[in-house]
Design a protein around this motif. Structure first.
Motif, PDB file in Angstrom:
ATOM      1  N   GLU A 182       0.835  -1.201  -0.012  1.00 39.70           N
ATOM      2  CA  GLU A 182       0.127  -0.266  -0.149  1.00 39.70           C
ATOM      3  C   GLU A 182       0.934   1.171   0.056  1.00 39.70           C
ATOM      4  O   GLU A 182       2.055   1.167   0.673  1.00 39.70           O
ATOM      5  N   LEU A 183       0.250   2.600  -0.524  1.00 40.03           N
ATOM      6  CA  LEU A 183       0.753   3.712  -0.348  1.00 40.03           C
ATOM      7  C   LEU A 183      -0.138   4.346   0.814  1.00 40.03           C
ATOM      8  O   LEU A 183      -1.545   4.592   0.304  1.00 40.03           O
ATOM      9  N   VAL A 184       0.250   4.654   1.822  1.00 37.69           N
ATOM     10  CA  VAL A 184      -0.559   5.211   2.821  1.00 37.69           C
ATOM     11  C   VAL A 184      -0.177   6.504   3.233  1.00 37.69           C
ATOM     12  O   VAL A 184       1.131   6.452   3.278  1.00 37.69           O
ATOM     13  N   THR A 185      -0.922   7.464   3.230  1.00 34.13           N
ATOM     14  CA  THR A 185      -0.429   8.728   3.707  1.00 34.13           C
ATOM     15  C   THR A 185      -1.026   9.249   5.291  1.00 34.13           C
ATOM     16  O   THR A 185      -2.108   8.829   5.290  1.00 34.13           O
ATOM     17  N   LEU A 186      -0.437   9.979   5.801  1.00 37.07           N
ATOM     18  CA  LEU A 186      -0.707  10.665   7.066  1.00 37.07           C
ATOM     19  C   LEU A 186      -0.718  12.090   7.080  1.00 37.07           C
ATOM     20  O   LEU A 186       0.594  12.634   6.705  1.00 37.07           O
ATOM     21  N   ILE A 187      -1.776  12.691   6.782  1.00 32.45           N
ATOM     22  CA  ILE A 187      -1.919  14.227   6.396  1.00 32.45           C
ATOM     23  C   ILE A 187      -2.366  14.868   7.942  1.00 32.45           C
ATOM     24  O   ILE A 187      -2.930  14.392   8.684  1.00 32.45           O
ATOM     25  N   GLY A 188      -1.954  16.298   7.942  1.00 30.47           N
ATOM     26  CA  GLY A 188      -2.575  17.102   9.140  1.00 30.47           C
ATOM     27  C   GLY A 188      -1.644  18.317   9.216  1.00 30.47           C
ATOM     28  O   GLY A 188      -0.743  18.483   8.278  1.00 30.47           O
ATOM     29  N   ALA A 189      -2.106  19.256   9.978  1.00 35.18           N
ATOM     30  CA  ALA A 189      -1.150  20.632  10.037  1.00 35.18           C
ATOM     31  C   ALA A 189       0.027  20.522  10.696  1.00 35.18           C
ATOM     32  O   ALA A 189       0.361  19.455  11.404  1.00 35.18           O
ATOM     33  N   ASN A 190       0.794  21.455  10.612  1.00 34.21           N
ATOM     34  CA  ASN A 190       2.102  21.545  11.444  1.00 34.21           C
ATOM     35  C   ASN A 190       1.724  21.294  12.727  1.00 34.21           C
ATOM     36  O   ASN A 190       0.588  21.809  13.556  1.00 34.21           O
ATOM     37  N   GLY A 191       2.511  20.680  13.659  1.00 36.80           N
ATOM     38  CA  GLY A 191       2.327  20.036  15.000  1.00 36.80           C
ATOM     39  C   GLY A 191       1.324  19.314  15.430  1.00 36.80           C
ATOM     40  O   GLY A 191       0.967  19.303  16.560  1.00 36.80           O
ATOM     41  N   ALA A 192       0.844  18.553  14.415  1.00 34.56           N
ATOM     42  CA  ALA A 192      -0.419  17.701  14.728  1.00 34.56           C
ATOM     43  C   ALA A 192       0.016  16.471  15.158  1.00 34.56           C
ATOM     44  O   ALA A 192      -0.521  15.516  15.756  1.00 34.56           O
ATOM     45  N   GLY A 193       1.466  16.275  15.224  1.00 33.80           N
ATOM     46  CA  GLY A 193       2.123  15.024  15.523  1.00 33.80           C
ATOM     47  C   GLY A 193       2.523  13.944  14.568  1.00 33.80           C
ATOM     48  O   GLY A 193       2.998  13.148  14.969  1.00 33.80           O
ATOM     49  N   LYS A 194       2.484  14.221  13.292  1.00 34.47           N
ATOM     50  CA  LYS A 194       2.964  13.556  12.260  1.00 34.47           C
ATOM     51  C   LYS A 194       4.335  13.108  12.526  1.00 34.47           C
ATOM     52  O   LYS A 194       4.600  11.758  12.203  1.00 34.47           O
ATOM     53  N   THR A 195       5.218  14.069  12.487  1.00 29.96           N
ATOM     54  CA  THR A 195       6.677  13.806  12.354  1.00 29.96           C
ATOM     55  C   THR A 195       7.238  12.992  13.807  1.00 29.96           C
ATOM     56  O   THR A 195       7.944  11.937  13.727  1.00 29.96           O
ATOM     57  N   LEU A 233      -1.655  16.662  -2.702  1.00 31.52           N
ATOM     58  CA  LEU A 233      -0.564  15.822  -3.576  1.00 31.52           C
ATOM     59  C   LEU A 233      -0.768  14.506  -2.838  1.00 31.52           C
ATOM     60  O   LEU A 233      -0.595  13.411  -3.729  1.00 31.52           O
ATOM     61  N   ALA A 234      -0.460  14.352  -1.763  1.00 32.05           N
ATOM     62  CA  ALA A 234      -0.645  13.179  -1.015  1.00 32.05           C
ATOM     63  C   ALA A 234      -1.857  12.229  -1.172  1.00 32.05           C
ATOM     64  O   ALA A 234      -1.768  10.979  -1.471  1.00 32.05           O
ATOM     65  N   LEU A 235      -2.825  12.980  -0.866  1.00 27.54           N
ATOM     66  CA  LEU A 235      -4.182  12.312  -1.209  1.00 27.54           C
ATOM     67  C   LEU A 235      -4.339  11.711  -2.741  1.00 27.54           C
ATOM     68  O   LEU A 235      -4.863  10.769  -2.987  1.00 27.54           O
ATOM     69  N   GLN A 236      -3.704  12.496  -3.613  1.00 27.25           N
ATOM     70  CA  GLN A 236      -3.932  12.036  -5.143  1.00 27.25           C
ATOM     71  C   GLN A 236      -2.895  10.814  -5.178  1.00 27.25           C
ATOM     72  O   GLN A 236      -3.046  10.034  -6.100  1.00 27.25           O
ATOM     73  N   PHE A 256       4.692   4.607   3.482  1.00 23.36           N
ATOM     74  CA  PHE A 256       4.049   5.464   4.476  1.00 23.36           C
ATOM     75  C   PHE A 256       4.686   6.882   4.395  1.00 23.36           C
ATOM     76  O   PHE A 256       5.744   7.285   4.566  1.00 23.36           O
ATOM     77  N   LEU A 257       3.589   7.698   3.823  1.00 24.26           N
ATOM     78  CA  LEU A 257       4.111   9.207   3.564  1.00 24.26           C
ATOM     79  C   LEU A 257       3.462   9.936   4.471  1.00 24.26           C
ATOM     80  O   LEU A 257       2.143  10.124   4.572  1.00 24.26           O
ATOM     81  N   VAL A 258       4.114  10.709   5.041  1.00 21.02           N
ATOM     82  CA  VAL A 258       3.845  11.885   5.868  1.00 21.02           C
ATOM     83  C   VAL A 258       3.878  13.100   5.275  1.00 21.02           C
ATOM     84  O   VAL A 258       5.072  13.525   4.869  1.00 21.02           O
ATOM     85  N   GLU A 259       2.768  14.059   5.103  1.00 19.43           N
ATOM     86  CA  GLU A 259       2.800  15.106   4.100  1.00 19.43           C
ATOM     87  C   GLU A 259       2.032  16.155   4.675  1.00 19.43           C
ATOM     88  O   GLU A 259       0.930  16.131   5.151  1.00 19.43           O
TER      89      GLU A 259
END
Lengths: 307, 239
Positions: free
Chosen positions: B31-44, B199-202, B191-194
């Protein structure tokens, strides 16, 4: 006799010994940004371990370069074990501490090793036994001894070998990567602790060779001999640009030559007002001068090749 | 179906601050799964915990059924995880070629490494042209290509990408995303954090949306693209 040429030869020999010790400072600094002030004491231990071995063999009547070689071969693993131990006990636990802490720890190790050496070998100057015939050769108007030639040859080979390991092998690549970005090096599968340990291992091995060569060249050894030698080699490393291999080599040679030219000419140039014993002052003045105009040293730059 | 990567109740704390507040994630093979969210959401923070760069305070991370939580960082690549860190993390004073070799540091198959290196140079002609250049002299986009290429040199099973578009010119972002799509289409699990959600969702098949340290919802990328909440919060559209 050509004083100038003679002092240059003596300077290159002395300088190549500085350079060998300076490599240890610069490699460790390059990878963990620590000035390993105990490094001079590792050289001292190498010299005294070598001396003990050579003394024992000389007492049996053995002579020649083979005796020195065996002294070196015993000194190398002794110093490597010592270097690894210092890193493990005095520096690794402080890896994440403020930078002053490992520096103080280094000074502590340095004092402890000096005193330990005094207990083992005593406080007097010990004489390196005469096991070499040491013939002299004339070039131009100057003299070069066999010992000097051997020192130049061995240090040349070791410096080249160090450069090859750092620049051309997987270990060296991992050293440079760990120096530039340890956490990403970890992501690549590099065990950074082990890489740091191997840096100490290499530096201590070079220090062992330097120690025995210094003892053989000057003919004496003592528990305090590492202090001035270490200081000079550190100066050489800073002069050349600490963190840079070529810088350590260049800085060592330059320091040796300047010091010896100073010793040769200071007295006659000043009509005896400043004696040749001021040559150390000259060396450190030069360091200050270079650092004013090039704070990162001769070969060092913002983007210098570290390790 | 058991997950390839399974995260349960992951908590990451910095001192007293909880950056990740007990999240669950599942990634399946291929799979190509993405994790999106604003700055400081805890993604990194989430990603760094997965890659072993920081220790989770609580929770479990299982990769191919085995616990990862106590694996030393330098052994993760051998388990099959490669992280392309935020800000790329190339070794600036190593050459491009040396950087790529570092990616294959734990591999012993010299011939295979050679083939993969040629493969990377084939996919990234820019890197080939600059292979003897110091990585620090490359442009941001080229460094990102290098960082991805370097991670692929370790032959990972799971590629973790942290903000690959960060700080890049729009054209370069397109290039990087086509690279990511290609890598994924060749069978790599990604696993793509973006932050660039559109772009990530596309590119992705599935998405997790993170807000304030928790997962707000997860759905297929297509649903997310059509979801009014996502559209207003992350795609900059009026709802």
């Amino acid at each position: 006799m050509d004083i100038f040429l003679q002092q240059v030869i003596n300077g290159l020999v002395q300088g190549s010994l500085y350079a060998l010790v300076a490599l240890g400072y610069t490699m460790v600094y390059g990878i963990i940004e620590l000035v390993n002030f105990a490094h001079g004491e590792v050289v001292m231990v190498g010299a005294l371990v070598g001396l003990s071995v050579i003394e024992r063999m000389a007492a049996r009547g053995d002579t020649g370069w083979g005796v020195i070689a065996i002294g070196v071969l015993v000194a190398i693993p002794s110093c490597m074990a010592l270097g690894l131990g210092i890193e493990r006990i005095a520096y690794r636990p402080l890896r994440k501490a403020p930078r002053l802490a490992p520096l103080i720890s280094a000074i502590g190790v340095s004092i402890a090793l000096q005193q330990l050496a005094a207990l083992i070998w005593g406080r007097n100057y010990l004489h390196y036994p005469d096991v070499l015939a040491n013939p002299q050769f004339h070039i131009g108007g100057a003299v070069i001894t066999q010992v000097q030639l051997v020192i130049l040859g061995i240090t040349g080979i070791l410096m080249l070998g160090t450069w090859v390991i750092v620049q051309k092998t997987a270990l060296g690549r991992a050293m440079r990567a760990s120096a530039q970005n340890p956490s990403v090096a970890g992501l690549m599968g590099v065990n950074v602790d082990r890489i740091i340990a191997s840096t100490f291992l290499m530096g201590s091995g070079l220090a062992a060779v330097a120690g025995v060569l210094v003892g053989t060249y000057y003919g004496v050894g003592n528990h305090t001999m590492g202090f001035m030698l270490g200081l000079k080699a550190f100066t050489a490393a800073v002069l050349g640009g600490i963190g840079s291999l070529w810088g350590a080599m260049l800085g060592g040679l330059l320091l040796g030559v300047i010091e010896n030219l100073g010793a040769g000419y200071l007295s006659s140039l000043t009509n005896g007002a400043i004696g040749s014993n001021y040559s150390d002052v000259l060396a450190f003045l030069m360091l200050i001068g270079v650092l004013i105009f090039r704070p990162s040293g001769l070969m060092g730059e913002r983007g210098s090749e570290k390790v | 179906m058991s997950s390839f990567l399974e995260v349960r109740g992951l908590v990451v704390r910095y001192g007293g601050i909880e950056a990740v507040k007990g999240i669950d994630l599942d990634i399946h093979r291929g799979e190509l799964v993405t994790l999106i969210g604003a700055n400081g959401a805890g993604k990194t923070s989430t990603l760094n915990a997965l890659a072993g760069l920081l220790k989770p305070a609580e929770g479990q991370i299982r990769f191919e059924g085995e616990l990862l939580t106590s694996t030393p960082i330098h052994q993760l690549i051998q388990r099959g995880l490669a992280l392309v860190p935020e800000g790329r993390g190339v070794f600036p004073r190593l050459t491009v070629e040396e950087n790529l070799s570092m990616g294959a540091y734990t591999r012993k198959d010299k011939a295979g490494i050679r083939t993969d290196l040629d493969q990377i140079f084939h996919s990234f002609p820019r890197l080939f042209e600059r292979k003897h250049q110091k990585a620090g002299t490359l442009s941001g986009g080229e460094q990102q290509m290098l960082a991805i290429g370097r991670a692929l040199m370790g032959k990972p099973k799971l590629l973790l990408l942290d903000e690959p578009s960060m700080g890049l010119a729009p054209l370069m972002v397109q290039t990087i995303f086509s690279v990511i799509r290609r890598v994924a289409s060749e069978g790599m699990t990604v696993f793509l954090v973006e932050q660039n959600a559109r772009l990530a969702l596309q590119a992705a098949q599935r998405a997790y949306v993170m807000e304030g340290g928790v997962i707000r919802f997860n759905a297929s990328a297509e649903e997310c693209l059509n979801d009014p909440r996502v559209r207003s919060a992350y795609l900059g559209e009026e709802s």
